[in-house]
Design a protein around this motif. Structure first.
Motif, mmCIF file in Angstrom:
data_model
loop_
_atom_site.group_PDB
_atom_site.id
_atom_site.type_symbol
_atom_site.label_atom_id
_atom_site.label_comp_id
_atom_site.label_asym_id
_atom_site.label_seq_id
_atom_site.Cartn_x
_atom_site.Cartn_y
_atom_site.Cartn_z
ATOM 1 N N VAL A 138 35.233 30.315 29.306
ATOM 2 C CA VAL A 138 33.686 31.047 28.054
ATOM 3 C C VAL A 138 34.301 30.022 26.468
ATOM 4 N N ALA A 139 35.338 29.845 26.191
ATOM 5 C CA ALA A 139 35.502 29.141 24.973
ATOM 6 C C ALA A 139 34.503 27.875 23.950
ATOM 7 N N THR A 179 34.492 38.206 25.214
ATOM 8 C CA THR A 179 34.035 37.490 24.125
ATOM 9 C C THR A 179 35.557 36.974 23.476
ATOM 10 N N GLN A 180 34.929 36.040 22.885
ATOM 11 C CA GLN A 180 36.043 35.148 21.697
ATOM 12 C C GLN A 180 35.462 34.969 20.535
ATOM 13 N N PHE A 229 43.604 35.847 24.141
ATOM 14 C CA PHE A 229 43.347 35.422 23.035
ATOM 15 C C PHE A 229 43.018 33.930 22.500
ATOM 16 N N ILE A 230 41.986 33.334 22.036
ATOM 17 C CA ILE A 230 42.612 31.750 21.231
ATOM 18 C C ILE A 230 42.911 31.899 20.238
ATOM 19 N N GLY A 269 32.886 30.219 43.173
ATOM 20 C CA GLY A 269 33.958 31.588 43.674
ATOM 21 C C GLY A 269 34.421 32.587 42.648
ATOM 22 N N GLU A 270 34.745 31.182 42.241
ATOM 23 C CA GLU A 270 36.093 32.100 40.437
ATOM 24 C C GLU A 270 34.947 32.355 39.177
ATOM 25 N N ALA A 271 35.461 33.415 39.189
ATOM 26 C CA ALA A 271 35.310 34.097 37.801
ATOM 27 C C ALA A 271 35.230 33.313 36.549
#
Length: 304
Positions: free
Chosen positions: A86-87, A2-3, A17-18, A78-80
């Motif tokens: 996500v950000a 989560t961000q 972290f961002i 195939g990569e996470a």
């Protein structure tokens, strides 16, 4: 993962972290319901709306999303998902919601299926920005007819003028150059604004100060002309208040003198029938007494 507001996000081997300085950072107070501009775009005056939206996004450090300088991170099959992916997705969704809030609902279907903010922005720009050329003519017409109306303050008149000037400037840009021609064009435009402001003033109230400013060797700066006219308006307002105060005092004194003169004149008036020369306790009309003769009635009417 989560961000949030700089909250660390734990990965397999490290904590990420961002930073708040990043355009991918979302402040905890920001939500999809935020409004970027009070102007709701309905298909007209695109440039005015676009400038307001760009200013709002710049204040949120999200201007790069509509400019396309913040690219969506690439993920190999195939990569996470990484923290940046996500950000970026969260910020893109947030800015899309902000844009929808600034657009009239009738235009929502045309942007509903655009995946990225930059696609929405490009679609709106290509569709509506080219249609703003006809807007220049009515703007210049309104500017030409703009004059100070009766009982309109100098501030209101100047604000009306400036709104027209600012919107017109978005359609008529001065080209940049190194030869000095651009500066000459800007100076000429400023002088035209001064002439327009002065000529649109109420001639009865400000004709003399307008003549004085135009008689100067050089055209005064717009800010100076506005300040002098505004000072004249305030001086007139103070003078008017003083004159009204003096008139009110004189009227009150005149009324008091008239009342005093009436009280000292010795004239008696009945408060029941409003006739002269007798009081209410001797009023025949109130007592129901009828006069029995012209002479006697006259004497009695006088309280005899």
């Amino acid at each position: 993962m989560t961000q949030g507001s700089g909250i660390p996000i734990k990965s397999d081997q490290k904590t990420e972290f961002i930073p708040p300085s990043s355009p991918l950072y979302i402040h905890p107070s920001e939500s999809p319901n935020l409004s970027l501009s009070q102007i709701i775009f309905d298909g007209d005056t695109y440039q005015l709306w676009a400038d307001a939206v760009r200013n709002g996004l710049d204040a949120k450090n999200k201007l790069s999303f509509i400019e396309g300088t913040v690219k969506k991170p690439v993920i190999q099959e195939g990569e996470a998902e990484t923290l940046e992916v996500v950000a970026w997705r969260q910020c893109n969704a947030m800015v899309k919601a902000w844009l929808r809030n600034a657009i009239h609902p009738k235009l929502h279907p045309s942007i509903a299926f655009s995946e990225s903010v930059v696609e929405i922005w490009k679609e709106l720009r290509d569709r509506y920005s080219s249609g703003n050329a006809p807007r220049v003519h009515p703007l210049k017409s309104d500017l030409n007819e703009c004059k100070q109306k009766k009982n309109q303050s100098v501030v209101e008149y100047y604000t009306q003028l400036k709104a027209l000037w600012d919107e017109l400037s978005t359609y008529s840009k001065v080209p940049q150059c190194t030869c000095g021609a651009a500066n000459a064009m800007l100076k000429e435009r400023e002088e035209e604004k001064v002439h327009k402001f002065l000529m649109g003033l109420d001639g009865v109230l400000y004709g003399h100060i307008r003549s004085n400013l135009l008689m100067e060797d050089e055209v005064p700066a717009l800010t100076r002309a506005y300040a002098l006219v505004l000072r004249e308006e305030r001086h007139r307002a103070v003078t008017k208040i003083k004159e009204e105060t003096v008139e009110a005092v004189m009227a009150a004194k005149t009324g008091a003198d008239s009342t005093k003169e009436g009280e000292n004149s010795g004239i008696i008036r009945c408060t029941h029938c409003n006739k002269l020369w007798h009081t209410e306790d001797k009023c025949w009309d109130k007592l129901g007494i009828q006069g029995r003769g012209r002479g006697r009635g006259r004497n009695n009417a006088r309280g005899g």
